[in-house]
Design a protein around this motif. Structure first.
Motif, short mmCIF file in Angstrom:
data_model
loop_
_atom_site.label_atom_id
_atom_site.label_comp_id
_atom_site.label_asym_id
_atom_site.label_seq_id
_atom_site.Cartn_x
_atom_site.Cartn_y
_atom_site.Cartn_z
N TRP A 29 -24.43 -16.20 -0.40
CA TRP A 29 -24.84 -17.27 -1.31
C TRP A 29 -26.08 -18.00 -0.78
CZ3 TRP A 29 -23.61 -18.73 -6.13
CH2 TRP A 29 -23.91 -20.03 -6.55
N ARG A 30 -26.07 -18.32 0.51
CA ARG A 30 -27.22 -19.02 1.10
C ARG A 30 -28.46 -18.14 1.10
NH1 ARG A 30 -23.26 -20.98 4.85
NH2 ARG A 30 -23.83 -19.31 6.31
N PHE A 32 -29.21 -15.71 -0.90
CA PHE A 32 -29.71 -15.53 -2.26
C PHE A 32 -30.62 -16.68 -2.67
CE2 PHE A 32 -29.42 -16.44 -6.80
CZ PHE A 32 -29.79 -15.22 -7.34
N TRP A 33 -30.19 -17.91 -2.49
CA TRP A 33 -30.96 -19.06 -2.96
C TRP A 33 -32.16 -19.38 -2.07
CZ3 TRP A 33 -30.31 -20.17 -7.76
CH2 TRP A 33 -29.07 -19.96 -8.37
N ARG A 34 -32.14 -18.89 -0.83
CA ARG A 34 -33.28 -19.13 0.07
C ARG A 34 -34.40 -18.11 -0.15
NH1 ARG A 34 -30.14 -20.42 5.80
NH2 ARG A 34 -29.32 -22.46 5.19
N ARG A 36 -36.91 -16.49 -2.49
CA ARG A 36 -37.52 -16.79 -3.79
C ARG A 36 -37.53 -15.57 -4.70
NH1 ARG A 36 -42.85 -20.44 -2.13
NH2 ARG A 36 -41.68 -22.19 -1.18
N THR A 39 -34.04 -15.06 -6.07
CA THR A 39 -33.71 -16.13 -7.01
C THR A 39 -34.40 -15.91 -8.35
OG1 THR A 39 -33.46 -17.71 -5.19
CG2 THR A 39 -33.76 -18.63 -7.38
N PHE A 43 -31.70 -14.70 -10.96
CA PHE A 43 -31.24 -15.84 -11.76
C PHE A 43 -32.19 -16.21 -12.88
CE2 PHE A 43 -30.90 -20.40 -12.66
CZ PHE A 43 -29.57 -20.45 -13.06
N VAL A 124 -23.24 -16.11 -9.27
CA VAL A 124 -24.56 -16.28 -9.90
C VAL A 124 -24.50 -15.84 -11.36
CG1 VAL A 124 -26.97 -15.51 -9.88
CG2 VAL A 124 -25.81 -16.04 -7.73
#
Length: 283
Positions: A29-30, A32-34, A36, A39, A43, A124
């Motif tokens: 999870w971390r 994925f969002w870190r 770019r 993301t 998403f 996600v």
């Protein structure tokens, strides 16, 4: 004191399968969002494409439902494909960085490794479903899902199909730099032959039969059947409105599509068992 000694003698507690899976989930999870790139692809891309494609369709209808809402539900299915791309990239990158090899040498179960990674990707997808579903209902005037259970079954089945396919194809991917070359054909095939935006009937007649067997097509068809309560699959831009279907007939109509999803998932699992690697490919 004796309790303390007992704890010491017993040794430190291991987290167990749920703890290992949770750790892998939080890590994925971390990451994925870190990242770019992940993301954007995983998403933002389905959301942005939907706004570009669906907004001009407001005021039009397909098979008795709003064309913009019809397209938006298709992009919920497309989110599964972008999830596949990120999972493929993630598994290959972790393999090439020897992360998977090191995990293989620990007490972390293999199932917990993939459960955590799949769980993060699934979270996600659920978030995207909420966003796209909200756009469909609030902006495009779509009704609430007619059969939430069938919708959830189709979404879960489709997610598992593409998640297992990502693991399987990772074994055929030489390295991280080659992952886009493996993922792009799947992306294009599902985007243009999965019925995401336009009905499958808009394609040449000789293609319509094979297109129904593309992995994404049965998922999108079932998502629409569940959302709008109509038996989708034969609709067209100029055809008549489809009659509403009750829950029983909705499940009966969706059964063949669900079987195709299950067959694809089983095939991907067999491919994964044959080709998946814990270590980088050599040569």
């Amino acid at each position: 004191m004796s309790g303390s000694a007992g704890l010491t003698a017993a040794g430190p507690r291991t987290p167990g399968w749920p703890g290992y899976a949770r750790g892998q989930f939080l890590l994925s999870w971390r990451v994925f969002w870190r990242n770019r790139r992940s993301t954007f692809i995983g998403f933002l891309l389905p959301v942005l494409l939907n706004l570009v494609v669906a907004a001009p369709l407001r005021g039009r209808e397909i098979a008795g439902v709003g064309a913009a809402a019809y397209s938006t539900v298709g992009f919920i299915g497309f989110a599964l494909v972008t999830s596949f791309i990120n999972l493929l990239n993630g598994v290959v990158a972790r393999r090439d960085d020897l992360v998977l090899k090191r995990l293989r040498g620990t007490e972390v179960p293999a199932t917990a490794v993939f459960a955590g990674q799949f769980g993060a990707a699934g979270a996600v997808v659920l978030l995207q479903t909420v966003v796209l579903g909200g756009v469909s209902v609030i902006w495009f005037g779509a009704p609430a899902p007619a059969d939430p259970l069938l919708f959830l079954v189709a979404l879960t089945g489709g997610f598992l199909l593409f998640a297992v396919l990502a693991v399987a194809l990772s074994g055929l991917t030489p390295g991280a730099e080659a992952a886009p070359m493996v993922a792009t054909p799947v992306l294009l095939l599902c985007m243009f032959a999965g019925g995401v935006v336009a009905p499958v009937s808009s394609m040449p007649h000789w293609l319509q039969g094979p297109v129904h067997l593309v992995p994404l097509a049965p998922v999108v068809e079932t998502l629409r059947t569940a959302w709008f309560g109509r038996a989708f699959g034969t609709e067209s831009w100029t055809g008549p409105a489809l009659a509403p279907a009750d829950l029983l007939h909705g499940w009966q109509h969706a059964a063949p599509a669900l079987l195709v999803i299950a067959a694809w998932t089983a095939g991907a699992a067999v491919l994964g068992r044959r080709f998946f690697r814990w270590e980088p490919r050599r040569g």
